[in-house]
Design a protein around this motif. Structure first.
Motif, short mmCIF file in Angstrom:
data_model
loop_
_atom_site.label_atom_id
_atom_site.label_comp_id
_atom_site.label_asym_id
_atom_site.label_seq_id
_atom_site.Cartn_x
_atom_site.Cartn_y
_atom_site.Cartn_z
N ARG A 273 -14.78 47.29 17.49
CA ARG A 273 -14.51 47.29 15.87
C ARG A 273 -13.51 46.22 15.50
O ARG A 273 -12.55 45.74 16.13
CB ARG A 273 -14.08 48.37 15.28
CG ARG A 273 -14.98 49.71 15.53
CD ARG A 273 -14.57 50.78 14.89
NE ARG A 273 -13.15 51.32 15.19
CZ ARG A 273 -12.38 51.62 14.24
NH1 ARG A 273 -12.42 51.37 13.25
NH2 ARG A 273 -10.76 51.87 14.82
N VAL B 118 -10.98 45.38 12.39
CA VAL B 118 -10.38 45.94 11.18
C VAL B 118 -9.82 45.03 10.49
O VAL B 118 -9.27 43.79 11.05
CB VAL B 118 -9.30 47.39 11.23
CG1 VAL B 118 -10.40 48.36 12.16
CG2 VAL B 118 -8.31 46.72 12.36
N GLU C 172 -0.70 48.54 9.74
CA GLU C 172 -1.73 49.56 8.93
C GLU C 172 -3.00 48.72 8.84
O GLU C 172 -2.68 47.43 8.33
CB GLU C 172 -1.18 50.02 7.96
CG GLU C 172 -2.08 51.24 7.48
CD GLU C 172 -1.41 51.86 5.99
OE1 GLU C 172 -1.19 53.04 6.24
OE2 GLU C 172 -1.14 50.98 5.12
N ASP D 58 -8.72 50.78 7.64
CA ASP D 58 -9.44 51.96 7.65
C ASP D 58 -8.42 53.04 7.62
O ASP D 58 -8.70 54.46 8.14
CB ASP D 58 -10.13 52.04 9.04
CG ASP D 58 -9.20 51.66 10.22
OD1 ASP D 58 -7.80 51.49 10.06
OD2 ASP D 58 -9.76 52.20 11.28
N LEU D 59 -7.17 52.75 7.32
CA LEU D 59 -6.09 53.67 7.15
C LEU D 59 -5.44 54.06 8.51
O LEU D 59 -4.57 54.93 8.42
CB LEU D 59 -6.37 54.99 6.26
CG LEU D 59 -6.79 54.52 4.89
CD1 LEU D 59 -6.97 55.86 3.98
CD2 LEU D 59 -5.77 53.66 4.13
N GLY D 60 -5.88 53.46 9.47
CA GLY D 60 -5.41 53.82 10.71
C GLY D 60 -4.08 52.91 10.98
O GLY D 60 -3.78 51.78 10.39
N LEU D 61 -3.23 53.28 11.94
CA LEU D 61 -2.26 52.43 12.39
C LEU D 61 -2.55 51.97 13.65
O LEU D 61 -2.96 52.60 14.47
CB LEU D 61 -1.03 53.37 12.49
CG LEU D 61 -0.27 53.95 11.22
CD1 LEU D 61 1.06 54.74 11.51
CD2 LEU D 61 0.14 52.70 10.24
N TYR D 62 -1.92 50.78 14.13
CA TYR D 62 -2.34 49.91 15.30
C TYR D 62 -1.19 49.29 16.00
O TYR D 62 -0.34 49.17 15.10
CB TYR D 62 -3.35 49.10 15.09
CG TYR D 62 -4.82 49.57 14.73
CD1 TYR D 62 -5.83 49.97 15.60
CD2 TYR D 62 -5.23 50.01 13.31
CE1 TYR D 62 -6.97 50.75 15.36
CE2 TYR D 62 -6.34 50.37 13.02
CZ TYR D 62 -7.26 50.97 13.98
OH TYR D 62 -8.41 51.48 13.39
N PRO E 194 -5.95 53.48 24.84
CA PRO E 194 -6.15 53.59 23.37
C PRO E 194 -7.21 52.76 22.91
O PRO E 194 -7.57 51.59 23.55
CB PRO E 194 -5.00 53.11 22.94
CG PRO E 194 -3.82 53.25 23.68
CD PRO E 194 -4.72 53.13 25.06
N GLU E 195 -8.12 53.15 21.89
CA GLU E 195 -9.22 52.36 21.43
C GLU E 195 -8.58 50.94 21.32
O GLU E 195 -7.55 50.68 20.66
CB GLU E 195 -9.79 52.91 20.04
CG GLU E 195 -10.85 51.97 19.72
CD GLU E 195 -11.47 52.46 18.18
OE1 GLU E 195 -10.89 53.20 17.71
OE2 GLU E 195 -12.44 51.48 17.88
N ASP F 253 -5.25 51.25 19.21
CA ASP F 253 -4.82 52.33 18.35
C ASP F 253 -3.63 52.94 18.69
O ASP F 253 -3.17 53.01 19.95
CB ASP F 253 -5.98 53.63 18.87
CG ASP F 253 -5.89 54.65 17.87
OD1 ASP F 253 -5.51 54.37 16.53
OD2 ASP F 253 -6.33 55.85 17.98
N TYR F 254 -2.56 53.16 17.64
CA TYR F 254 -1.32 53.63 17.80
C TYR F 254 -1.41 55.20 18.17
O TYR F 254 -1.95 55.91 17.44
CB TYR F 254 -0.46 53.29 16.58
CG TYR F 254 0.91 53.90 16.63
CD1 TYR F 254 2.07 53.35 17.40
CD2 TYR F 254 1.27 54.80 15.71
CE1 TYR F 254 3.24 53.86 17.51
CE2 TYR F 254 2.57 55.38 15.79
CZ TYR F 254 3.56 54.84 16.76
OH TYR F 254 4.96 55.47 16.64
#
Ligand SMILES: Nc1ncnc2c1ncn2[C@@H]1O[C@H](COP(=O)(O)OP(=O)(O)O)[C@@H](O)[C@H]1O
Ligand SMILES: [Mg+2]
Length: 260
Positions: free
Chosen positions: A3, A5, A25, A28-32, A64-65, A99-100
């Motif tokens: 993906r 982001v 951040e 998608d509101l994810g932390l990486y 992690p992704e 991905d964190y």
């Protein structure tokens, strides 16, 4: 397919390593954990991160992704730290991120962390295959998260791609450095892990992974070849290494035997 982001906020630098990764951040509101193209090691470290990480995933190991993260030049504007501002500016455009995993801890044998023979053996096989020197007791680059092992930090794997012209000579390397692998004490099933790995990896697996490497990241390889030709070189290299895998498997089996 990976993906993509958009980075929305630089949260925190992770100062441990030399590559200046950071928690970022995204939209998608994810932390990486972002790995920046503009860092000292250059874009080939991102190529290694993507290739070795996705090969690990193909083997059924936990990683992690991995996503592409788009960094806008404007992101550096409010950054007070000169070094970080500089890094973000130099990395405008596409970068890589993992991905964190919040609350994860680094695998540490001194803290009595342990691994299963199957998982340890497959990880040892992966790191011998990709010639990854960054999995030692001092610097395990293995996270424990919800009691499960996750592999991170493959930027130093595939170091032979920094010597592109002589790369194929390294395909049969025994990789003696495997004796320093943090999971070697638990790796009692290298033979069966090797059989499993060889059944999972083939031209199609490598092709699929290589197809995702952005062409411009391969421009730092000093060669007249097009990005497509460079991708094929990587695929051929991995196939050759697979063909000569008995050499590094024996090396790893012997290194394990010396420990017990
Ligand atoms: N996906 C992740 N989730 C949580 N923490 C991470 C993650 N990736 C890296 N870290 C933390 O950040 C540190 C540095 O990241 P790493 O990928 O090892 O880069 P380097 O060693 O090149 O600085 C790691 O040692 C780990 O503590
Ligand atoms: Mg690291």
């Amino acid at each position: 397919m990976l993906r993509t982001v958009q980075a929305t906020r630089y949260v925190l630098p992770l100062r441990e390593g030399g590559s200046l990764p950071a928690i970022v951040e995204a939209d998608d509101l994810g932390l990486y954990v972002a790995k920046f193209r503009g860092a000292g090691q250059g874009p080939l470290a991102l190529v290694a991160e993507l290739l070795a990480g996705e090969i690990a995933r193909s083997l059924g190991l936990r990683v992690p992704e991995i996503v592409f993260i788009e960094i806008d030049a404007a992101l550096s504007r409010n950054e007070p730290d000169y070094e970080i501002r500089h890094l973000l500016k130099a990395s405008a455009g596409l970068n890589l991120a993992l991905d964190y995993l919040p609350g994860s801890t680094m695998f540490d044998p001194a803290a009595r962390d342990a691994a299963s023979p199957a998982e340890a053996s497959l990880t040892v096989w992966l790191d011998a295959f990709t010639q990854n020197v960054d999995r030692t007791a001092r610097n395990a680059n293995l996270l424990l998260w919800h009691r499960k092992l996750y592999l991170i930090d493959h930027g130093a794997a595939l170091f032979f791609h920094h010597n592109w012209a002589t790369m194929h000579a390294k395909a049969g390397s025994p990789f003696a450095e495997i004796e320093h692998h943090v999971l070697l004490p638990w790796a009692s099933e290298i033979q069966s892990a090797a059989a499993q790995a060889r059944s999972l990896l083939n031209r199609e697996t490598f092709r699929h992974i290589l197809d995702q490497v952005p062409g411009p990241w391969l421009d730092s390889i000093p060669s007249e070849q097009t990005p497509a030709e460079k991708r094929t070189e990587y695929v051929d290299f991995f196939l050759r290494r697979l063909e000569s895998s008995a050499i590094f498997e024996q090396e790893a089996i012997q290194a394990h035997a010396r420990l017990v």
